[in-house]
Each structure stands twice: as structure tokens, then as C-alpha cells.
Write a protein that holds these residues in place. Structure first.
Motif, PDB file in Angstrom:
ATOM      1  N   VAL A 185       0.841  -1.197   0.000  1.00 58.57           N
ATOM      2  CA  VAL A 185       0.000   0.000   0.000  1.00 58.57           C
ATOM      3  C   VAL A 185       0.874   1.244   0.000  1.00 58.57           C
ATOM      4  CG1 VAL A 185      -1.708   1.310   1.315  1.00 58.57           C
ATOM      5  CG2 VAL A 185      -1.891  -1.184   1.162  1.00 58.57           C
ATOM      6  N   GLN A 186       1.984   1.179   0.688  1.00 58.59           N
ATOM      7  CA  GLN A 186       2.908   2.303   0.742  1.00 58.59           C
ATOM      8  C   GLN A 186       3.386   2.699  -0.653  1.00 58.59           C
ATOM      9  OE1 GLN A 186       6.435   1.555   3.075  1.00 58.59           O
ATOM     10  NE2 GLN A 186       7.535   3.245   2.140  1.00 58.59           N
ATOM     11  N   GLN A 187       3.761   1.708  -1.453  1.00 58.94           N
ATOM     12  CA  GLN A 187       4.236   1.988  -2.806  1.00 58.94           C
ATOM     13  C   GLN A 187       3.120   2.520  -3.689  1.00 58.94           C
ATOM     14  OE1 GLN A 187       7.384   1.907  -4.010  1.00 58.94           O
ATOM     15  NE2 GLN A 187       8.078   1.459  -1.926  1.00 58.94           N
ATOM     16  N   TRP A 188       1.914   2.016  -3.503  1.00 56.37           N
ATOM     17  CA  TRP A 188       0.782   2.520  -4.283  1.00 56.37           C
ATOM     18  C   TRP A 188       0.546   3.993  -3.956  1.00 56.37           C
ATOM     19  CZ3 TRP A 188      -2.876  -2.019  -2.549  1.00 56.37           C
ATOM     20  CH2 TRP A 188      -2.339  -3.228  -3.035  1.00 56.37           C
ATOM     21  N   ALA A 189       0.622   4.325  -2.673  1.00 56.47           N
ATOM     22  CA  ALA A 189       0.425   5.716  -2.271  1.00 56.47           C
ATOM     23  C   ALA A 189       1.562   6.602  -2.779  1.00 56.47           C
ATOM     24  CB  ALA A 189       0.322   5.804  -0.751  1.00 56.47           C
ATOM     25  N   LEU A 190       2.776   6.054  -2.783  1.00 53.74           N
ATOM     26  CA  LEU A 190       3.926   6.824  -3.282  1.00 53.74           C
ATOM     27  C   LEU A 190       3.781   7.166  -4.761  1.00 53.74           C
ATOM     28  CD1 LEU A 190       7.002   5.119  -1.558  1.00 53.74           C
ATOM     29  CD2 LEU A 190       6.224   7.490  -1.272  1.00 53.74           C
ATOM     30  N   ALA A 191       3.077   6.327  -5.508  1.00 54.24           N
ATOM     31  CA  ALA A 191       2.872   6.604  -6.931  1.00 54.24           C
ATOM     32  C   ALA A 191       2.102   7.909  -7.113  1.00 54.24           C
ATOM     33  CB  ALA A 191       2.128   5.443  -7.592  1.00 54.24           C
ATOM     34  N   LEU A 192       1.132   8.166  -6.236  1.00 48.74           N
ATOM     35  CA  LEU A 192       0.398   9.422  -6.312  1.00 48.74           C
ATOM     36  C   LEU A 192       1.258  10.586  -5.841  1.00 48.74           C
ATOM     37  CD1 LEU A 192      -1.930   7.142  -6.084  1.00 48.74           C
ATOM     38  CD2 LEU A 192      -3.389   9.073  -5.506  1.00 48.74           C
ATOM     39  N   ALA A 193       2.064  10.353  -4.810  1.00 47.99           N
ATOM     40  CA  ALA A 193       2.960  11.410  -4.330  1.00 47.99           C
ATOM     41  C   ALA A 193       3.974  11.780  -5.405  1.00 47.99           C
ATOM     42  CB  ALA A 193       3.679  10.942  -3.059  1.00 47.99           C
ATOM     43  N   GLU A 194       4.460  10.777  -6.112  1.00 45.83           N
ATOM     44  CA  GLU A 194       5.422  11.017  -7.192  1.00 45.83           C
ATOM     45  C   GLU A 194       4.803  11.890  -8.282  1.00 45.83           C
ATOM     46  OE1 GLU A 194       8.289   8.435 -10.234  1.00 45.83           O
ATOM     47  OE2 GLU A 194       6.668   7.461  -9.134  1.00 45.83           O
ATOM     48  N   LYS A 195       3.530  11.661  -8.564  1.00 48.47           N
ATOM     49  CA  LYS A 195       2.845  12.452  -9.583  1.00 48.47           C
ATOM     50  C   LYS A 195       2.735  13.915  -9.165  1.00 48.47           C
ATOM     51  CE  LYS A 195       0.313  13.146 -13.264  1.00 48.47           C
ATOM     52  NZ  LYS A 195       0.881  13.083 -14.637  1.00 48.47           N
ATOM     53  N   VAL A 196       2.555  14.152  -7.861  1.00 53.11           N
ATOM     54  CA  VAL A 196       2.402  15.524  -7.376  1.00 53.11           C
ATOM     55  C   VAL A 196       3.709  16.295  -7.482  1.00 53.11           C
ATOM     56  CG1 VAL A 196       1.879  16.949  -5.353  1.00 53.11           C
ATOM     57  CG2 VAL A 196       0.506  14.918  -5.832  1.00 53.11           C
ATOM     58  N   THR A 197       4.825  15.658  -7.093  1.00 50.77           N
ATOM     59  CA  THR A 197       6.111  16.359  -7.143  1.00 50.77           C
ATOM     60  C   THR A 197       6.683  16.343  -8.554  1.00 50.77           C
ATOM     61  OG1 THR A 197       7.272  14.330  -6.488  1.00 50.77           O
ATOM     62  CG2 THR A 197       6.675  15.879  -4.746  1.00 50.77           C
ATOM     63  N   GLY A 198       6.803  15.163  -9.136  1.00 48.38           N
ATOM     64  CA  GLY A 198       7.242  15.035 -10.520  1.00 48.38           C
ATOM     65  C   GLY A 198       8.656  15.496 -10.795  1.00 48.38           C
ATOM     66  N   ASP A 199       9.532  15.492  -9.787  1.00 46.22           N
ATOM     67  CA  ASP A 199      10.886  15.984 -10.027  1.00 46.22           C
ATOM     68  C   ASP A 199      11.970  15.032  -9.534  1.00 46.22           C
ATOM     69  OD1 ASP A 199      10.609  16.157  -7.354  1.00 46.22           O
ATOM     70  OD2 ASP A 199      10.922  18.319  -7.191  1.00 46.22           O
ATOM     71  N   GLY A 200      11.591  13.791  -9.217  1.00 50.39           N
ATOM     72  CA  GLY A 200      12.578  12.810  -8.799  1.00 50.39           C
ATOM     73  C   GLY A 200      12.794  12.713  -7.310  1.00 50.39           C
ATOM     74  N   LEU A 201      12.194  13.617  -6.535  1.00 43.90           N
ATOM     75  CA  LEU A 201      12.346  13.537  -5.073  1.00 43.90           C
ATOM     76  C   LEU A 201      11.667  12.297  -4.510  1.00 43.90           C
ATOM     77  CD1 LEU A 201      11.833  17.175  -3.701  1.00 43.90           C
ATOM     78  CD2 LEU A 201      13.867  15.741  -3.473  1.00 43.90           C
ATOM     79  N   ILE A 202      10.553  11.934  -5.108  1.00 43.68           N
ATOM     80  CA  ILE A 202       9.772  10.781  -4.654  1.00 43.68           C
ATOM     81  C   ILE A 202       9.649   9.799  -5.806  1.00 43.68           C
ATOM     82  CG2 ILE A 202       7.572  10.019  -3.696  1.00 43.68           C
ATOM     83  CD1 ILE A 202       7.135  12.883  -2.708  1.00 43.68           C
ATOM     84  N   SER A 203       9.850   8.525  -5.517  1.00 42.61           N
ATOM     85  CA  SER A 203       9.726   7.509  -6.560  1.00 42.61           C
ATOM     86  C   SER A 203       8.960   6.312  -6.027  1.00 42.61           C
ATOM     87  CB  SER A 203      11.111   7.062  -7.048  1.00 42.61           C
ATOM     88  OG  SER A 203      11.843   6.472  -5.987  1.00 42.61           O
ATOM     89  N   SER A 204       8.298   5.629  -6.928  1.00 37.83           N
ATOM     90  CA  SER A 204       7.532   4.439  -6.574  1.00 37.83           C
ATOM     91  C   SER A 204       7.839   3.327  -7.566  1.00 37.83           C
ATOM     92  CB  SER A 204       6.031   4.743  -6.592  1.00 37.83           C
ATOM     93  OG  SER A 204       5.271   3.563  -6.416  1.00 37.83           O
ATOM     94  N   GLU A 205       7.754   2.094  -7.094  1.00 40.74           N
ATOM     95  CA  GLU A 205       7.985   0.934  -7.947  1.00 40.74           C
ATOM     96  C   GLU A 205       6.746   0.568  -8.757  1.00 40.74           C
ATOM     97  OE1 GLU A 205      10.902  -0.737  -8.283  1.00 40.74           O
ATOM     98  OE2 GLU A 205      11.819   0.774  -6.986  1.00 40.74           O
ATOM     99  N   VAL A 206       5.638   1.274  -8.512  1.00 38.98           N
ATOM    100  CA  VAL A 206       4.366   0.956  -9.159  1.00 38.98           C
ATOM    101  C   VAL A 206       3.912   2.148  -9.981  1.00 38.98           C
ATOM    102  CG1 VAL A 206       1.980   0.219  -8.782  1.00 38.98           C
ATOM    103  CG2 VAL A 206       3.776  -0.519  -7.205  1.00 38.98           C
ATOM    104  N   GLY A 207       3.429   1.896 -11.183  1.00 37.33           N
ATOM    105  CA  GLY A 207       2.912   2.957 -12.033  1.00 37.33           C
ATOM    106  C   GLY A 207       1.649   3.571 -11.454  1.00 37.33           C
ATOM    107  N   LEU A 208       1.365   4.799 -11.854  1.00 39.04           N
ATOM    108  CA  LEU A 208       0.223   5.522 -11.289  1.00 39.04           C
ATOM    109  C   LEU A 208      -1.101   4.812 -11.557  1.00 39.04           C
ATOM    110  CD1 LEU A 208      -0.932   7.989  -9.865  1.00 39.04           C
ATOM    111  CD2 LEU A 208      -0.961   9.172 -12.076  1.00 39.04           C
ATOM    112  N   SER A 209      -1.345   4.424 -12.800  1.00 37.16           N
ATOM    113  CA  SER A 209      -2.619   3.777 -13.124  1.00 37.16           C
ATOM    114  C   SER A 209      -2.777   2.461 -12.379  1.00 37.16           C
ATOM    115  CB  SER A 209      -2.730   3.549 -14.637  1.00 37.16           C
ATOM    116  OG  SER A 209      -1.646   2.755 -15.105  1.00 37.16           O
ATOM    117  N   THR A 210      -1.700   1.687 -12.298  1.00 34.63           N
ATOM    118  CA  THR A 210      -1.738   0.426 -11.554  1.00 34.63           C
ATOM    119  C   THR A 210      -2.008   0.669 -10.084  1.00 34.63           C
ATOM    120  OG1 THR A 210      -0.166  -0.582 -13.090  1.00 34.63           O
ATOM    121  CG2 THR A 210      -0.443  -1.653 -10.954  1.00 34.63           C
TER     122      THR A 210
END
Length: 239
Positions: A185-210
Motif C-alpha cells: 500500500v505504501q508503494q501505491w500511495a507513493l505513486a500518487l505522491a510522485e505524480k504531485v512532485t514530478g521531479d525525482g524527489l519521490i519515486s515508486s515501484e508501481v505505475g500511477l494507473s496500476t
């Protein structure tokens, strides 16, 4: 689908003295850590992302989810008081949905809000780090609450199982082992956080749509199965 009486009783159980102390302790610790880091290290976007990701999202949010999710129904099943509630003319899915709403609300208030405040303290929301992790905490709160509410419905050892999941799977395996990251669940949530920042500070192993699909699927499936289990429990008690 929402019953105010069930909600009031659930809030009262969750915000009792013992649980309230734990619920307040974790956010307070996060804010103290954030203030100390800002005082000694100054504002740093990467440090802010590391603290919010490593403590707030990876540890605090799932732990509060365990407390709120299992506490919403587990104690009532353990002490038998659930029978009184089930004897009332309230549909079983309504009971589960109401308790889920309460658990989600409590988890969000005690995790997402402190996460945002800690982000502001750490770097003043530079590069949207505070907002990104707040969004992640909000969506994770929903999934965790559903999962741990289900655990509280199906097992008398829900708290122990929930703690093992939160501290071992999410915080350890979910952060280190690539295969486990996909089911986190943590990685799924990080995918949304990554979309908000979008500059490499946050990364997720799971794609946003997934991530969005998995978050929705887990929440819906866990809620449905918890309702199904409660109906089974009722039938067993009547027999």
C-alpha cells in the motif's frame, strides 16, 4: 449505508483514553522530529522527503491504520458486544461501511494532517513535498482502514497481524524487496505522491494507473469481504 448511532459508538470506542494516547503520540513524535531536523539542518527538500517517506508514510500511517481499523470492530467481537449491535435492525453492510468511514476519518486526521504540518516545518512545502505526502497519506488511510477493518472482523489476533504487516511487510520487505514492493500500500500511495512532485524527489515501484486500480480494488474487496464475514458471524450466532 451510514448509521449515525453506529458511528457515534465507534468514535467513542476509538477515541477512548488508551487508544487516544497512542493516536496522539505518533503524530506528536513526527512533529518533534520535524522541528528538530529543521532547527539543526535547515530547510532541505530531500531531507523532508526522506523523513516524510521513512517515518510518516512507512511507519506512522500504517500503525494508526492498525489502531483505527482493528479498533473499529475487533474489541466488540472479542467481548461479545457485537451481538447487541447485530440484534438491531441495521443492515450488516451498513455497519461495516459506517465503521470504515469512522476508521478512515480517524486515520486521516491523525496521519495526513500531521504529515502536512511536518512537511511545512521541514521545508515549507518546497517542491510540493508536504502536499505530495499528504495526498499519499490520505489515499493510504483508506486502503489501510479497509484492510485492518477486515482483519478485525476475521481474526481475534488482528492487532498482532496488523502490526506484523505494518512493521515487517510494509516497512521492511515493502521497502527493500522489489517483488514485495508491488504488493505494498505504501508503494501505491507513493505513486500518487510522485505524480504531485514530478521531479525525482519521490519515486515508486508501481505505475500511477496500476496504483490507483490496486488501491480501489483492495479497498472495495476488503470492505465487501468484511461485510460478508459479519453476515456469516450473525448466522453462526443465531444457529
Amino acid at each position: 449505508m451510514y448509521n449515525p448511532t453506529v458511528a457515534r459508538l465507534t468514535y467513542r470506542a476509538l477515541l477512548g483514553r488508551r487508544r487516544a494516547l497512542i493516536l496522539f503520540a505518533l503524530p506528536a513524535l513526527l512533529l518533534v522530529i520535524a522541528a528538530a531536523i529543521r532547527a539543526f539542518n535547515g530547510a532541505d527538500d530531500q531531507v523532508a522527503a526522506d523523513v516524510l517517506g521513512g517515518f510518516a508514510l512507512a511507519t506512522m500511517v500504517p500503525l494508526i491504520g492498525v489502531i483505527a481499523g482493528t479498533g473499529a470492530i475487533g474489541p466488540e467481537i472479542d467481548d461479545g458486544s457485537i451481538v447487541y449491535l447485530l440484534s438491531k435492525p441495521v443492515k450488516r453492510p451498513t455497519i461495516i461501511f459506517t465503521k470504515l468511514i469512522v476508521a478512515v476519518a480517524v486515520t486521516m486526521v491523525f496521519s495526513a494532517l500531521p504529515t502536512f504540518l511536518a512537511g511545512l516545518i521541514l521545508n515549507g512545502n518546497g517542491q510540493q513535498v508536504a502536499v505530495a505526502y499528504t495526498v499519499a497519506a490520505l489515499v493510504a488511510s483508506i486502503a489501510y482502514s479497509a484492510l485492518f477493518l477486515l482483519l478485525g472482523t476475521v481474526s481475534r489476533h488482528a492487532v498482532v497481524i496488523g502490526l506484523v504487516y505494518a512493521l515487517v511487510w510494509e516497512a521492511l520487505f515493502g521497502s527493500l524487496i522489489s517483488g514485495a514492493k508491488t504488493l505494498s500500500v505504501q508503494q501505491w500511495a507513493l505513486a500518487l505522491a510522485e505524480k504531485v512532485t514530478g521531479d525525482g524527489l519521490i519515486s515508486s515501484e508501481v505505475g500511477l494507473s496500476t496504483a490507483v486500480v490496486l488501491l480501489a480494488a483492495v479497498t472495495v474487496a476488503a470492505t465487501w469481504f468484511a461485510g460478508h464475514k459479519l453476515r456469516t458471524l450473525t448466522l453462526a450466532g443465531e444457529e
